[in-house]
Design a protein around this motif. Structure first.
Motif, short mmCIF file in Angstrom:
data_model
loop_
_atom_site.label_atom_id
_atom_site.label_comp_id
_atom_site.label_asym_id
_atom_site.label_seq_id
_atom_site.Cartn_x
_atom_site.Cartn_y
_atom_site.Cartn_z
N HIS A 50 0.86 -1.18 0.00
CA HIS A 50 0.00 0.00 0.00
C HIS A 50 0.89 1.23 0.00
CE1 HIS A 50 -3.03 2.91 1.15
NE2 HIS A 50 -3.96 1.99 0.94
N MET A 99 -0.17 3.46 3.62
CA MET A 99 -0.34 2.89 4.97
C MET A 99 1.00 2.43 5.56
SD MET A 99 -3.52 3.28 5.50
CE MET A 99 -3.98 2.29 6.90
N PRO A 114 -4.97 5.39 -4.05
CA PRO A 114 -5.50 4.89 -2.77
C PRO A 114 -6.47 5.87 -2.11
CG PRO A 114 -3.13 4.60 -2.86
CD PRO A 114 -3.51 5.37 -4.07
N LEU A 115 -7.50 5.31 -1.52
CA LEU A 115 -8.50 6.14 -0.84
C LEU A 115 -8.13 6.39 0.61
CD1 LEU A 115 -11.61 4.27 -2.28
CD2 LEU A 115 -10.96 6.62 -2.80
N GLN A 116 -7.29 5.50 1.14
CA GLN A 116 -6.93 5.62 2.55
C GLN A 116 -5.44 5.88 2.72
OE1 GLN A 116 -8.34 1.75 3.81
NE2 GLN A 116 -9.79 2.76 5.19
N GLY A 117 -5.12 6.51 3.84
CA GLY A 117 -3.71 6.73 4.15
C GLY A 117 -3.56 6.97 5.64
N ASP A 131 -1.29 12.11 6.20
CA ASP A 131 -1.26 12.19 4.73
C ASP A 131 -2.24 13.21 4.18
OD1 ASP A 131 0.69 10.30 4.68
OD2 ASP A 131 -0.64 8.61 4.29
N LEU A 132 -3.30 13.44 4.94
CA LEU A 132 -4.31 14.40 4.51
C LEU A 132 -3.70 15.81 4.49
CD1 LEU A 132 -7.27 13.91 3.75
CD2 LEU A 132 -7.90 14.64 6.05
N LEU A 188 -3.59 12.72 -0.14
CA LEU A 188 -4.88 12.09 -0.47
C LEU A 188 -5.71 12.98 -1.41
CD1 LEU A 188 -5.67 10.50 2.98
CD2 LEU A 188 -5.47 9.26 0.83
N ALA A 233 -7.19 11.01 -4.23
CA ALA A 233 -7.80 9.73 -3.86
C ALA A 233 -8.89 9.33 -4.86
CB ALA A 233 -8.39 9.84 -2.45
#
Lengths: 325, 726
Positions: free
Chosen positions: B72, B75, B318-321, B325-326, B331, B334
């Motif tokens: 990933h 993550m 990727p949608l998540q982190g 990361d935001l 993201l 995303a």
């Protein structure tokens, strides 16, 4: 002359055998094929079988000097030294440790090397002669004194300094040219300008001093005095008489380096990212790719011998007194 | 002559004036294109995924080839996720009677394990001449003569290309290639112990290879479809099965590495043609993959260009982190379809100075920091390294990450003096570990880019402890939760207890001499490093004798156990503690078993714990065992726990989504570039300065004047002299 050249070529054979023997000892005895395999395969999960297989696939599994198990002439021919020497003499360089055809790489890289080396040689020659003439013309003056001192100062500075200063001033501060890189074709002009300038400046100190010495030797000769006595101006004497005769050692000195131009410049090509044979050799040394290093050493020796033969021939062309027998 | 020089300079200046940024090394037509520019210093040796191992190779290979899994991108700790697979591999364990057992079953119960991998349908290979067919369905370029390829110098010179769907066969074929003597894969030695039948396949293939003629051998091709092995099975068009001896949970990490990427047989047949090999058109230089990019220009002597693969299926960002990361903007894209960049240009740049200068001019989009440029880029303040104001003003950003890497000074545990497991021998090593001021080493030689190691596990690996537990009590004191190196008094006390008071060896009555072997490449700062190391040993009365040799000699000495101390590094293959602890497993001894345990460490208790830990899932129990193993190692001190280096990466303002990491090698697809901003900035930063040309011309003109005067005077003087003589 034909007999002389034939003789010189025959003389070259033992020299090349000697070069080949020394490189063979260095690369196959001091540094064994096993060492090469280990360097090449890495250390993490390498097995004995992988090492042996690498040695076999590169043809390095043959006996080095003598094959006791073979019969007849094969005792000699089925050896590493024989096959390697034979291939070198046939200019079959084989493949590098990475599997690339060395001959093809050499062909591709000669162009960029020459793109820098030829203008550097021509402009360097012109500049050196110009400065040498100037110093000779004003010999025993302050200009001569300061000029020679300046030449000595230029000679004393490392060529690396010229490269760094050249890149800093022309590429970074004034931004006239790219700091490094290379594109083929006419676009190469933009990239070779800086290395050529650096090469000319770095060589002017030693070159101008040498040519000045040659010119001074000429201007002190009787025929110059005769020319002056006839009433010719200093300019005429220098350009029409002294320079013409001083050109004999200058030209022959240039001829000897012409074949080696193909080999490129190790430092210059590396710093300016010119993909020539100079950087090819440096990369091979760094990555311990001995197949390339051996080929380049051999090629260098061949070209140097060719240069020496050409020099001898050029003597007969520029100096009618010389005859090759 | 002077006139010609002036004319040349004027022409040059006129030419230069025509271009506002004449120092631009790229064609002007590329200015507004979505291209990512980077440099490479070392030509990659291979781009064949079965051989590519080092980062300089995988940096290219992983943009083109797609193994079944990937890490990933955002993550942490690292997580495996799907790449070409429809879902994560199904793992089954079986006992000797072919009965399935649970995943938690003890290792001794598991006879073999199966990895069932199902790939997504509809994945296509990049356009490539190897797939090109004529109207009759025959391959166009599989039987080429020298005459056929006249005028063909590179792969893009072939007129026709083709493609086909990725199938499970391609993955199985590639795994078989790991055993082929024509490939010499660096991981065959490891995989033969796990994949059932791989060792036997290798024996068969070696025999086939030996029977080939030299001409056949030069083609480096054996048709592997003729050889089936128990460990590899194609279940259907999209599913394949890999069968392993026993239990090897780390195998899933290998499935994210290039060795397990698919290989179409058409490509191998195509490249096994001598006319192409002679022109250096080989699999090693022109990869064939399904990934987001394809190699369109490969001149390892100058530049390597990858362009968007038109057949790439597209992959969502990727949608998540991680929470941070935001704020980092990682993201922002995303869910967007990747890749974002059309083209990636890697230029060969061997020297640091031009590479750094071109980065500052905006001609490279990212750059590492060499020690030569460190002060120009980084300033220390408040214990934190930050960018200098000049670089910040340029909009350059600094990214940092501690690498999953160990650099250490190891002891040979087989050595009578510095090795061994007695209390006295332990104390000698502990004393040396204290005296060896790693923090100072990091400050002097790494510009603070490193973390002193407290054990073998770097941060980010399961089992790495923080806080008090994370401090090595044999070398450091815990001062308010921070590790403070013990004083020299403690080291001297340990030396005394070890039987070397003030460093005096009672056997000789002189100072103890320790030999350290290092692999040397003649780096300029090597001398300073060696002097520093000698100083560390001198603090406790030991004379250090450094024996610098080339890598091969160094390795040979290690293999024979003929060393006392050595300096080495280890880069993790995958983010699992097993990949670090196996460096101490007694079964892996370098001198006795030819393994990777260079210190020849062999502690029965540690070995037992290692064998339990290696196949466990990441549970609290595993963590407890890891802590115990770490404690054993700290006490035995087979290494002076050196440091985990920290990567610093600089990126330009117009580059987005770079997330520095060691495991995600196929990262190019995530990166986005604002090419308009780049074009503006480059123009602003690279306006040429032309006035020096006029200065140079003026200088030569001024020089001309005294020369003319001097010449005239000289000529005049001659006339006067001649006249007087008369």
């Amino acid at each position: 002359m034909f007999a002389y050249i034939t003789r010189r070529i025959l003389y070259a054979i033992p020299i090349l055998i000697g070069v080949n023997l020394i490189t063979f000892l260095l690369f196959f005895v001091v540094n064994t094929p096993r060492d090469m395999a280990v360097t090449h395969l890495g250390d993490k999960y390498t097995t004995e079988e992988a090492i042996e297989q690498w040695i076999k696939s590169h043809g390095y599994d043959k006996p080095r000097f003598f094959d006791a198990e073979a019969s007849g002439l094969k005792k000699i021919t089925n050896t590493l030294i024989f096959t390697q020497t034979k291939n070198m003499f046939l200019l079959q360089f084989g493949t590098s440790d990475t599997g690339r055809d060395i001959g093809q790489d050499v062909k591709e890289r000669m162009g960029p090397s020459l793109a820098v080396a030829i203008p550097a040689l021509l402009f360097g020659l012109a500049t050196n002669i110009f400065v040498a003439l100037l110093l000779t013309f004003f010999r025993r003056s302050y200009l001569d004194l300061y000029g020679v001192s300046f030449c000595v100062a230029l000679m004393s500075i490392s060529s690396l300094f010229y490269i760094i200063i050249g890149q800093f001033l022309l590429g970074k501060i004034f931004r006239w040219v790219p700091i490094s890189g290379y594109i083929g074709g006419w676009s190469a002009a933009k990239f070779v300008l800086l290395p050529v300038i650096v090469s000319v400046v770095a060589g002017v100190g030693s070159g101008a001093r040498w040519y000045r010495t040659l010119l001074l030797e000429e201007v002190n000769k009787d025929y110059i005095r005769t020319a002056r006595a006839k009433g010719l101006s200093s300019m005429q004497v220098l350009f029409k008489h002294a320079l013409k005769n001083a050109m004999i050692p200058i030209l022959t000195g240039v001829v000897v380096v012409i074949p080696t131009l193909f080999m490129g410049s190790l430092l210059l090509e590396s710093f300016f990212s010119i993909p020539g044979l100079g950087s090819y050799t440096i990369d091979a040394i760094r990555s311990q790719d001995f197949a390339i290093v051996r080929s380049m050493v051999y090629l260098g020796a061949v070209l140097y011998i060719v240069g020496l033969i050409l020099t001898d021939i050029s003597y007969t062309l520029v100096d009618p007194r010389v005859r090759l027998q | 002559m002077l006139q010609k020089v002036v004319a040349l300079l004027l022409v040059l200046s006129l030419l230069a004036c025509g271009d506002a940024t004449p120092n631009n090394p790229y064609p002007a037509s590329e200015a507004q294109q979505d291209i990512y520019y980077n440099a490479f210093a070392i030509q990659p040796r291979y781009l064949d995924p079965a051989k590519s191992y080092t980062t300089d190779q995988t940096a290219f290979v992983m943009q083109i080839y797609e193994p079944p899994l990937q890490y990933h991108y955002l993550m942490r700790p690292y997580e495996l996720t799907t790449l070409t697979t429809a879902q994560m591999p199904q793992i089954k364990y079986f006992d000797q009677n072919d009965r399935e057992v649970s995943a938690s079953a003890r290792e001794t119960r598991v006879a073999y394990s199966e990895y069932i991998i199902t790939i997504q349908p509809g994945i296509l290979y990049q356009p490539h001449p190897a797939f090109a067919k004529n109207e009759e369905g025959q391959y166009l370029y599989h039987v080429l003569t020298t005459r056929d390829i006249l005028g063909i110098e590179t792969l893009s010179d072939f007129k026709e290309t083709g493609s086909r769907e990725l199938t499970a066969d391609d993955y199985v074929y590639q795994i078989k290639r790991l055993a082929s003597p024509t490939v010499n894969s660096p991981i065959y030695g490891l995989m033969r112990d796990y994949i059932i039948g791989l060792a036997e396949l290798n024996q068969q293939l070696v025999q086939v290879y030996d029977e080939q003629t030299p001409e056949q051998q030069a083609l480096a091709y054996i048709d592997l479809n003729n050889y089936d092995i128990e460990g590899l099975q194609v279940v259907d068009r999209y599913t394949y099965k890999v069968k392993l001896h026993g239990k090897y949970p780390q195998f899933k990490y290998w499935l994210a590495m290039p060795f397990f990427a698919p290989m179409p047989q058409e490509a191998l047949v195509f490249y096994a043609q001598m006319p192409l090999i002679k022109k250096n058109i080989t699999l090693d230089w022109f990869p064939v993959g399904t990934g987001p990019y394809m190699m369109t220009e490969n001149n390892p002597n100058r530049r390597m260009v990858m362009e968007k693969n038109p057949n790439f299926r597209g992959e969502p960002y990727p949608l998540q982190g991680m929470p941070e990361d935001l704020t980092k903007g990682l993201l922002a894209d995303a869910g967007e379809t990747m890749p974002f960049i059309d083209k990636v240009v890697f230029t060969l740049e061997k020297e640091n100075i031009p590479r750094w200068s071109k980065f500052l001019q905006g001609y490279y989009d990212s750059s590492g920091i060499e020690s030569d440029n460190f002060d120009q880029a980084i300033q220390a303040g408040g214990g934190q390294a930050s960018l200098t104001p000049e670089l910040e003003a340029q909009g350059i950003a600094l990214l940092k990450e501690v690498q999953l890497t160990d650099f250490y000074w190891g002891f040979n545990m087989l050595d009578d003096q510095v090795g061994g497991y007695s209390v006295k021998q332990q104390k000698l090593r502990q004393a040396i570990s204290i005296a060896f001021d790693v923090e100072e080493f990091i400050a002097i030689f790494l510009n603070e880019r490193g973390l002193p190691a407290q054990g073998p596990l770097p941060p980010g690996i399961f089992g790495h402890a923080e806080g008090v537990q994370g401090i090595n009590p044999y070398v450091y004191n815990d001062v308010n939760g921070r590790a403070m190196r013990k004083g020299l008094d403690e080291a001297k006390r340990l030396m005394f207890e070890a039987g070397y008071p003030n460093g005096i060896n009672p056997a000789t009555g002189r100072r103890l001499i320790v030999n350290m072997d290092v692999s040397s490449r003649g780096d300029p700062d090597e001398k300073a490093r060696f002097a520093w190391m000698r100083k560390q040993f001198d603090k406790i009365g030991i004379n250090l004798n450094i024996r610098a040799t080339d890598w091969n000699r160094f390795r040979a000495k290690q293999e024979k156990g003929l060393i006392q101390m050595y300096f080495m590094g280890w880069v993790a293959d995958y983010p699992d503690p097993e990949n670090f602890f196996f460096l101490f497993n007694g079964d892996n001894g370098k001198a006795l078993q030819g393994g990777v345990n260079s210190s020849n460490y062999n502690n029965p208790r540690f070995n037992r714990l290692f064998n339990r830990m290696k196949n466990m899932e990441d549970t609290p129990e595993r963590e407890k065992i890891i802590q115990e193993m770490t404690d054993i190692l700290r006490k035995d001190a087979p290494w002076v726990w050196g440091f985990h280096p920290e990567s610093y990466l600089l990126k330009q303002d117009w580059v987005h989504n770079i997330n520095i990491n060691q495991m995600v090698r196929g990262s190019m697809k995530y990166i986005r570039v604002d090419s308009q901003l780049r074009a503006q900035q480059r123009k602003a930063w690279n306006q040429a300065t032309y006035w020096p040309i006029l200065v140079v011309v003026a200088f030569f003109l001024l020089l001309l004047l005294p020369l003319i005067i001097s010449y005239r005077n000289k000529e005049h003087r001659s006339v006067q002299k001649r006249f007087k003589d008369k």
